[in-house]
Write an enzyme that holds these catalytic residues in place. Structure first.
Site, PDB file in Angstrom:
ATOM      1  N   ASP A   1       0.868  -1.133  -0.226  1.00 47.80           N
ATOM      2  CA  ASP A   1       0.127  -0.233  -0.023  1.00 47.80           C
ATOM      3  C   ASP A   1       1.218   1.192  -0.426  1.00 47.80           C
ATOM      4  O   ASP A   1       1.618   1.760   1.387  1.00 47.80           O
ATOM      5  CB  ASP A   1      -0.809  -0.097   1.261  1.00 47.80           C
ATOM      6  CG  ASP A   1      -2.309   1.196   1.238  1.00 47.80           C
ATOM      7  OD1 ASP A   1      -1.805   2.013   0.405  1.00 47.80           O
ATOM      8  OD2 ASP A   1      -2.691   1.172   1.849  1.00 47.80           O
TER       9      ASP A   1
ATOM     10  N   LYS B   1       0.035   4.603  -0.164  1.00 46.91           N
ATOM     11  CA  LYS B   1      -0.453   5.500   0.632  1.00 46.91           C
ATOM     12  C   LYS B   1      -0.472   5.224   1.537  1.00 46.91           C
ATOM     13  O   LYS B   1      -0.880   6.833   2.090  1.00 46.91           O
ATOM     14  CB  LYS B   1      -1.824   5.478  -0.150  1.00 46.91           C
ATOM     15  CG  LYS B   1      -2.587   5.610  -1.164  1.00 46.91           C
ATOM     16  CD  LYS B   1      -4.262   5.617  -1.927  1.00 46.91           C
ATOM     17  CE  LYS B   1      -4.289   5.231  -3.580  1.00 46.91           C
ATOM     18  NZ  LYS B   1      -5.791   5.646  -3.373  1.00 46.91           N
TER      19      LYS B   1
ATOM     20  N   ASP C   1       2.690   0.264 -27.618  1.00 42.40           N
ATOM     21  CA  ASP C   1       2.715   0.086 -26.897  1.00 42.40           C
ATOM     22  C   ASP C   1       3.860  -0.606 -26.141  1.00 42.40           C
ATOM     23  O   ASP C   1       5.185  -0.212 -25.461  1.00 42.40           O
ATOM     24  CB  ASP C   1       1.270  -0.442 -25.716  1.00 42.40           C
ATOM     25  CG  ASP C   1       0.225   0.335 -25.033  1.00 42.40           C
ATOM     26  OD1 ASP C   1       0.729   1.683 -24.580  1.00 42.40           O
ATOM     27  OD2 ASP C   1      -1.098  -0.198 -25.038  1.00 42.40           O
TER      28      ASP C   1
ATOM     29  N   ASN D   1       4.427   3.332 -15.559  1.00 38.05           N
ATOM     30  CA  ASN D   1       4.121   3.651 -16.645  1.00 38.05           C
ATOM     31  C   ASN D   1       2.299   4.493 -16.190  1.00 38.05           C
ATOM     32  O   ASN D   1       1.352   3.594 -17.342  1.00 38.05           O
ATOM     33  CB  ASN D   1       3.606   3.320 -17.844  1.00 38.05           C
ATOM     34  CG  ASN D   1       2.793   1.679 -17.049  1.00 38.05           C
ATOM     35  OD1 ASN D   1       2.516   0.976 -16.521  1.00 38.05           O
ATOM     36  ND2 ASN D   1       1.927   1.122 -18.365  1.00 38.05           N
ATOM     37  N   PHE D   2       2.176   5.503 -14.988  1.00 37.67           N
ATOM     38  CA  PHE D   2       1.245   6.154 -14.834  1.00 37.67           C
ATOM     39  C   PHE D   2       1.207   7.241 -15.467  1.00 37.67           C
ATOM     40  O   PHE D   2       1.789   7.589 -16.222  1.00 37.67           O
ATOM     41  CB  PHE D   2       1.151   5.724 -13.687  1.00 37.67           C
ATOM     42  CG  PHE D   2       1.023   4.677 -12.541  1.00 37.67           C
ATOM     43  CD1 PHE D   2      -0.686   3.845 -12.738  1.00 37.67           C
ATOM     44  CD2 PHE D   2       1.737   3.446 -12.464  1.00 37.67           C
ATOM     45  CE1 PHE D   2      -0.685   1.902 -12.507  1.00 37.67           C
ATOM     46  CE2 PHE D   2       1.926   2.022 -11.992  1.00 37.67           C
ATOM     47  CZ  PHE D   2       0.925   1.933 -12.233  1.00 37.67           C
TER      48      PHE D   2
END
Length: 402
Positions: free
Chosen positions: A75, A77, A169, A98-99
């Site tokens: 996680d 976050k 891609d 790749n975000f």
């Protein structure tokens, strides 16, 4: 990373890569490095990468592009999750992501933050667009095929059509790997890492660059490939007697003479208007009906045997499923991985290897597709966590073993 893995004898053995990715572009870059021997750790959210569960045309994404990797579910976050990942990246050579633009920065995992901790880090960011007016736009493979002219060149007039694979891609991921390898080489001299960015739109533009150059050289806009004026006299699809089709190319004057000799087309070989490729391109109506009749009178197997003996470029028209039984690929070009998610979980899938031979050796499977979080515990250990600390992280849901 603490306790780096030993060199495995492969070209990139010992290289430590942390991959934050989903879909195709990032995983494609990661699997190329992994197949070449790098230790690639795929960082996934606690429930696993959503790509694992895609249906339809996305159903094969995870299976194709995630072999030879390890999986950490964490996680990001939560500060404890980020701290664990920071420690792993402090000893890494390469990060891939790749975000969407800004997503990694919001998590404290952007290039500036990570390079401040590890100045030798090569950080590969795979995006929709490079720097410029479009850089904040969201993008997908098909979006940039449309924007970059590839869909126009692939389809029929007034009916653009994407290519039949995630070619942008994949190619964008390949360009990312090229940049990574160049940055690693430069790091040998400078000791410093750098930010490498590859993008879908610019990859598309590079791939249609030949058509841009065609217009610059010839002074005319190129039509879609479906209605193009071929550069070659014979570059055509023919019907065979058994209802199958075959593609045949004759692209040089030497090939033309060989073709005519092997197929007993002496009258065409003697035609001076057909002696050169440019002549054959101009006078296709003089010989194409004869070639159509020639192939139309023989089954495809016979055509294949004759074309192979003649040394001509040719191809049977296959579907992807036909490649499972292709004798050439089955000689050593397919690798078996076990599907980890989906309705057919656990079944063996035979998929193409990296299309390289190095010293005559193909790059093989070392690790099957990882279960989500299969290496979470191991990754925490390598980050320096004690056994008790790892149990606390698991109990708190900060890392996960799915």
């Amino acid at each position: 990373m603490e306790g780096k893995l030993q060199d495995n004898g492969l070209p990139l053995g010992g290289l430590q890569v942390v991959e934050f990715s989903h879909m195709v572009m990032g995983p494609a870059a990661g699997v190329i490095l992994a197949d070449l021997g790098a230790d690639v750790l795929k960082v996934e959210p606690p429930g696993g990468d959503n790509t694992r569960h895609l249906q339809g045309s996305g159903g094969g994404f995870f299976a194709m592009y995630n072999r030879n990797k390890r999986s950490l579910c964490v996680d990001l976050k939560r500060p404890e999750g980020r701290d664990l990942v920071y420690r792993l990246i402090d000893g890494a050579d390469v990060v891939i992501e790749n975000f969407r633009p800004g997503a990694m920065d919001k998590l404290g995992l952007g290039y500036e933050a990570l390079s401040a901790r590890n100045d030798g880090l090569i950080y590969c960011s795979l995006k929709g667009f490079l720097s410029g007016p479009y850089e904040q736009r969201a993008a997908l493979d098909e979006v940039t095929q449309m924007l970059g002219g590839l869909a126009y060149m692939t389809g029929l007039p007034d009916r653009p059509m994407r290519a039949g694979s995630s070619v942008i891609d994949i190619a964008g991921g390949m360009f990312g790997v090229i940049g990574i390898l160049a940055a690693l080489d430069q790091r040998r001299a400078t000791g410093k890492g750098q930010l490498v960015t590859s993008a879908l739109f610019e990859t598309t533009a590079f791939m249609v660059g030949q058509h841009m150059a065609q217009q610059a050289v010839l002074g005319e806009a190129p039509p879609p490939m479906s209605v193009r004026r071929s550069a070659w006299g014979v570059y055509d699809l023919f019907d065979c007697a058994d209802g199958e089709k075959i593609f045949v190319a004759v692209v040089s004057d030497t090939q033309w003479r060989q073709f005519c000799r092997h197929f007993a087309l002496d009258h065409l070989a003697a035609d001076v208007l057909l002696a050169t490729n440019n002549g054959r391109t101009e006078h296709r109506d003089r010989f194409l009906p004869a070639l159509a009749g020639l192939f139309g009178a023989m089954p495809r197997r016979e055509a294949v045997e004759k074309l192979e003996r003649a040394g001509m470029p040719f191809a049977e028209i296959n579907r992807p499923a036909d490649l499972f039984d292709d004798p050439h690929l089955n000689e050593g070009g397919l690798v078996g991985v076990h599907v980890t998610d989906g309705e057919r979980r656990g079944e063996l899938a035979r998929l193409p290897k990296l299309p390289l031979e190095m010293n005559g050796r193909r790059l093989n499977l070392r690790h099957d597709l990882p279960r989500a979080g299969a290496h979470s515990r191991q990754s925490a250990e390598r980050s320096g966590c004690t056994s008790d600390a790892i149990e606390e992280l698991l109990a708190a849901g900060i890392i996960a073993e799915v």
